[in-house]
Design an enzyme around this catalytic site. Structure first.
Site, PDB file in Angstrom:
ATOM      1  N   ASP A 127      -2.212  -0.806   6.002  1.00  0.00           N
ATOM      2  CA  ASP A 127      -2.660  -0.294   7.303  1.00  0.00           C
ATOM      3  C   ASP A 127      -4.171  -0.172   7.441  1.00  0.00           C
ATOM      4  O   ASP A 127      -4.664   0.087   8.543  1.00  0.00           O
ATOM      5  CB  ASP A 127      -2.033   1.082   7.557  1.00  0.00           C
ATOM      6  CG  ASP A 127      -2.554   2.155   6.600  1.00  0.00           C
ATOM      7  OD1 ASP A 127      -2.910   1.820   5.445  1.00  0.00           O
ATOM      8  OD2 ASP A 127      -2.618   3.335   7.010  1.00  0.00           O
ATOM      9  N   ASP A 186       0.865  -1.173   0.000  1.00  0.00           N
ATOM     10  CA  ASP A 186       0.000   0.000   0.000  1.00  0.00           C
ATOM     11  C   ASP A 186       0.911   1.234   0.000  1.00  0.00           C
ATOM     12  O   ASP A 186       2.114   1.149   0.258  1.00  0.00           O
ATOM     13  CB  ASP A 186      -0.880  -0.046   1.256  1.00  0.00           C
ATOM     14  CG  ASP A 186      -1.726   1.194   1.434  1.00  0.00           C
ATOM     15  OD1 ASP A 186      -2.386   1.615   0.470  1.00  0.00           O
ATOM     16  OD2 ASP A 186      -1.714   1.761   2.544  1.00  0.00           O
TER      17      ASP A 186
END
Length: 277
Positions: free
Chosen positions: A217, A9
């Site tokens: 996350d 990410d």
């Protein structure tokens, strides 16, 4: 064929949440390059945003845009990419594998839901609005608005309303995923689908297992983290971590953003190396 692959990410993970810097991650990126381990960016960001970052980091591997809705395939992959060639769109020297819904259809549907739910999408915003809620520069905000298969939302309604909203989207073959700053309305695909697909290409090319690492996350990273051998969960700005029973063996990075990413990648690769011995 590489011995491992790293999927990551961006916002709050490889990139710092506030200033979007990746400087503290550069030593780990250099180590991946030295070991010929591909670094595959997997983000809610647009192709325009991610192509620029790939150029800065000299990444020539595929990358995944808009939460798995589009895979951007480099020219060198043209002969090994298993998707039917006629379904791929050639654009600006790359092949695009569209796996999600058309953004225009998404935006039109969302317009019909405005009377029932309180939210603002990128289609409702100016470039200045996007700058204000992301901290991006004008040029970066303009790139963030160049979407083709998803629509980010600022949700201004209740959690109960979100459940109803998601159910209504589902009846139209769409879904909503929570990211770091926005909710994302998109087709029935996710980051995990794209990661599994790309891993299958790496592994089928030489017929050997590729060790896999993913870092993220937010809830929109969850399926990606579950799709790999070693997940690294990054902390939120308040120091808490996303929790899911499927992440029992995950490494928890000690810091948010590039500094934590550097440590998380090193720890994950060390763990994979130990398992091979």
């Amino acid at each position: 064929m590489p011995s491992a692959a790293v999927f990551t990410d961006l916002d709050g993970t490889l990139l710092n949440h506030d200033d979007y810097s990746y400087a503290e991650a550069l030593p780990a990126i250099a180590e991946l390059r030295r070991r010929r381990i591909p670094l595959i960016l997997v983000s809610s960001k647009t192709r325009a945003e991610m192509a620029q970052l790939c150029a800065e980091l000299e990444i020539t591997d595929p990358f995944v845009c808009e939460n798995g809705s589009v895979i951007v395939v480099p020219p060198a992959w043209a002969d090994v990419y298993p998707a039917e060639r006629e379904k791929l769109v050639e654009e600006a020297g790359a092949l695009l594998d569209y796996r999600g819904a058309n953004r225009e259809r998404i935006v039109q549907l969302l317009k019909t839901m405005k009377d029932d739910f309180a939210f603002s999408g990128f289609a409702d915003m100016t470039v200045q609005d996007v700058m204000d809620c992301t901290g991006l520069s004008e040029g970066a905000a303009a790139k963030a608005m160049q979407r083709c298969a998803s629509e980010p939302l600022l949700w201004r309604d209740s959690a109960a309303a979100m459940n109803d909203f998601a159910q209504q989207l589902g009846r139209h073959g769409l879904r909503v995923l929570k990211g770091g700053r926005f909710y994302h309305v998109m087709g029935e695909c996710d980051k995990g689908d794209a990661v599994r697909y790309l891993l299958s290409i790496y592994e089928s090319h030489d017929g050997a297992k590729v060790g896999s690492v993913a870092l993220g996350d937010s809830p929109n990273d969850l399926q990606m983290l579950k799709a790999v051998d070693q997940a690294v969960v990054m902390p939120h700005p308040d120091g808490t971590y996303m929790h899911d029973d499927g992440l029992a063996g995950a490494i928890h990075a000690p810091f948010q953003g590039a500094k934590g990413w550097q440590i998380g990648v090193q720890a994950a690769l060390s763990k994979l190396d130990e398992e091979k011995q």
